[in-house]
Design an enzyme around this catalytic site. Structure first.
Site, PDB file in Angstrom:
ATOM      1  CD  GLU A 126      44.051  18.466 -25.101  1.00 50.76           C
ATOM      2  OE1 GLU A 126      43.556  18.319 -23.728  1.00 50.76           O
ATOM      3  OE2 GLU A 126      43.760  19.405 -25.589  1.00 50.76           O
ATOM      4  CD  GLU A 140      43.301  19.411 -17.689  1.00 48.09           C
ATOM      5  OE1 GLU A 140      42.670  18.628 -17.550  1.00 48.09           O
ATOM      6  OE2 GLU A 140      43.367  20.546 -18.238  1.00 48.09           O
TER       7      GLU A 140
END
Length: 116
Positions: free
Chosen positions: A63, A70
């Site tokens: 994650e 991102e």
């Protein structure tokens, strides 16, 4: 030695940012707490605890990497680009694959203890 110690500080800052900025990281953290509490009440073996910790760390590490991807994609382009979308989707997919595998592993470990 100073650079070495600073690397831990930078890593901790990254983890904190992952929790502050990412709702997915928060949900993974909550899931981890629930699994750890369940493990305490279930009486897991040493090997089962090791598996649980590896799985939790794996999901959280992925994650964090997804969040890093991102950020980098957002830094490179503010416009929609199909390759930017692919990079984000694939990074998110890697977390999803490991999270599904983690849930299956959790079922394999916990179900026999609860229902067996």
């Amino acid at each position: 030695m100073g650079k070495f110690l600073k690397s831990f500080i930078y890593a901790w800052e990254g983890i904190k940012d992952g929790f502050r900025q990412g709702r997915n990281m928060k949900s993974h953290g909550l899931s981890a707490v629930i699994v750890l509490i369940a493990g305490c009440f279930t009486g897991l073996s040493q090997i089962e605890w090791m598996i649980i910790f590896i799985v939790i760390a794996g999901v959280m590490a992925l994650e964090l990497m997804n969040t890093a991807v991102e950020y980098v994609v957002d830094l490179v382009t503010t416009e929609f680009h199909p390759l930017a979308k692919k990079a984000k989707d694939i990074a998110a997919g890697s977390v999803f694959v490991f999270a599904i595998a983690s849930a299956i592993i959790g079922c394999i470990i916990f179900f026999p203890k609860w229902f067996g």
